[in-house]
Design an enzyme around this catalytic site. Structure first.
Site, PDB file in Angstrom:
ATOM      1  N   ASP A 153       0.989  -1.042  -0.038  1.00 42.53           N
ATOM      2  CA  ASP A 153      -0.098   0.041  -0.069  1.00 42.53           C
ATOM      3  C   ASP A 153       0.880   1.197   0.123  1.00 42.53           C
ATOM      4  O   ASP A 153       1.999   1.110  -0.277  1.00 42.53           O
ATOM      5  CB  ASP A 153      -0.820  -0.052   1.339  1.00 42.53           C
ATOM      6  CG  ASP A 153      -0.156  -0.011   2.432  1.00 42.53           C
ATOM      7  OD1 ASP A 153       0.081   0.987   3.159  1.00 42.53           O
ATOM      8  OD2 ASP A 153       0.323  -1.073   3.048  1.00 42.53           O
TER       9      ASP A 153
ATOM     10  N   HIS B 299       0.942  -8.708  -3.688  1.00 40.04           N
ATOM     11  CA  HIS B 299       0.092  -8.019  -3.302  1.00 40.04           C
ATOM     12  C   HIS B 299       0.754  -6.587  -2.964  1.00 40.04           C
ATOM     13  O   HIS B 299       1.230  -6.224  -1.962  1.00 40.04           O
ATOM     14  CB  HIS B 299      -0.490  -8.280  -1.810  1.00 40.04           C
ATOM     15  CG  HIS B 299      -1.560  -7.323  -1.159  1.00 40.04           C
ATOM     16  ND1 HIS B 299      -2.967  -7.405  -1.457  1.00 40.04           N
ATOM     17  CD2 HIS B 299      -1.489  -6.388  -0.289  1.00 40.04           C
ATOM     18  CE1 HIS B 299      -3.606  -6.593  -0.802  1.00 40.04           C
ATOM     19  NE2 HIS B 299      -2.624  -5.688  -0.278  1.00 40.04           N
TER      20      HIS B 299
END
Length: 433
Positions: free
Chosen positions: A50, A362
């Site tokens: 992220d 991810h």
């Protein structure tokens, strides 16, 4: 290069970033949580898959690179690794570390304390960094965060002094200011405010950060108060502070203390630290010898198990050198080989390398572009099955096989800067010895 590609707040031109190029992101002012006060905290590295930026794991990543540079200065002295700063007369490793340090300096409050993190209220969707436009939230000051900051700033003074005295002094002044804050404030760990749902890094205790900071500040300044503080913490601790991870960082402090001249250290403190290093190395060695793939996790494969593999290898390497024990060193190399493919899944856990390597991480830029960024160490097997995808497809698997190469498996297949950092150290060892 992975760290360069994680840069926030500056343009990443195609010349250096290839398909992962993008314009400067997250330039908006951040709002101090619970107030209307705003602050410029642009810059630094995106921590993981992220776009949050966190001081504690950032400090751990910086420390890993600095000890690698300290131990393998000649190997890591290149000024031509393909960064925008290449050719400036400073090793590129230090240029990249400085990018994070400049951001960390912005995270220090005028009172010397250091804010824990800057993120949005929630994790962004699958977007490029320039497309995350939610309000940035600056969270409160915490003492573990301030201690880690003080430690890496003091370490940075030592590293940058030969190249940029003004910047080195800026780092040292910030470190000493942070120490004053620690002297005047009791332990105050961090937890997310209820409405902040991004990564927490909830360190409750600051003993290990103070221990590390005191050692680094003594080495940088020679001021007796710092070594006295270090020995006071050690004397009052039930066990020697340990670890190279974001929540346990004591080994960074122990390394610094043991590097000091015998005339300034206490023999009983040195013995206690060395005995602790030996005891933990013996435990790791025993687990390594009994493991089919030579690593020291036993049956426990936690979130970020590959970081633990790398950190245990660093401990074994240091113990091998400190205590002249080749068995520790050989065990460390088995950990290195595990990361690169000698594991139950025959996978190289570093993206972009080998015939079998993660290709569905991810990691938001990789997810958006449909192309996994190379050079990232993924988290690896997680026997606790801490995401819905892992629970759906890995239930009942042996711990060492609880890994899924799928972008939805954030507990297995995410990446972080502080996982790459110990990998960097291990590679420096292999290349430098």
């Amino acid at each position: 290069k992975m760290l360069y590609l994680q840069r926030c707040g500056s343009d990443l031109p195609e010349e250096y970033a290839g398909v992962f190029a993008h314009e400067a992101c997250h330039l908006q002012l951040a709002t101090l949580f619970g107030t209307e006060e705003t602050k410029d905290v642009s810059g630094g590295w995106h921590d993981a898959g992220d776009y949050g930026r966190y001081v504690v794991p950032g400090a751990t990543a910086v420390a890993g690179l600095l000890i690698a540079y300290e131990d393998y200065t000649e190997l890591l002295g290149s000024d031509a690794l393909g960064l925008p700063e290449s050719g400036n007369g400073v090793p590129d490793v230090l240029d990249e570390v400085r990018y994070e340090l400049e951001w960390m300096l912005k995270m220090q409050n005028d009172n010397g304390g250091v804010h824990h993190k800057v993120t949005g209220l929630i994790f962004p969707g699958e977007v490029m960094p320039t497309d995350e436009t939610q309000e940035m939230i600056l969270t409160r000051i915490a003492t573990p965060t301030t201690g880690a900051f003080a430690a890496v700033m003091a370490m940075s003074y030592t590293a940058y002094l030969p190249y940029d005295k003004a910047f080195a002094q800026k780092c040292l002044s910030a470190a000493e200011k942070a120490w004053v804050y620690l002297e005047n404030n009791k332990e105050n760990g961090f937890r997310n405010p209820t409405v902040v749902l991004t990564g927490e890094y909830p360190d409750k205790y600051d003993t290990d950060e103070r221990y590390w900071a005191a050692a680094a500040l003594y080495r940088a300044t020679g001021k007796k108060k710092y070594i006295n503080a270090f020995e006071s913490i050690l004397d009052s601790a039930a066990k020697v502070p340990f670890g190279y991870g974001w929540d346990n960082v004591g080994d960074f402090g122990s390394r610094i203390y043991l590097s000091l001249d015998d005339s300034v250290t206490k023999a009983d403190s040195v013995k206690r630290i060395k005995d602790d290093i030996r005891d933990r190395a013996d435990e790791m060695l025993g687990l390594s010898v009994s493991d089919g793939y030579g690593i020291s996790l036993g049956m426990e494969y936690p979130w970020g198990s590959n970081m633990t593999v790398c950190n245990n290898a660093i401990h074994l390497l240091y113990a091998g050198k400190l205590l002249s024990n080749d068995a520790y060193t050989n065990a460390a190399l088995r950990h290195y080989h595990y990361i690169f493919g000698a594991n139950p899944l025959s996978i190289c856990y570093v993206t972009g390398f080998g015939t079998h390597t993660p290709d569905s991480t991810h990691h938001r830029p990789s997810m958006v572009l449909g192309q996994t960024m190379p050079g990232m160490l993924v988290g690896g097997p997680n026997s606790n099955l801490e995401d819905p995808y892992a629970r759906a497809v890995l239930s009942g698997m042996p711990p060492a096989k609880c890994y899924a190469d799928n972008s939805q498996s954030y507990s297995c297949n995410e990446v972080t800067v502080y996982w790459n950092s110990p990998l960097f150290y291990l590679m420096a060892y292999v290349l430098g010895e």
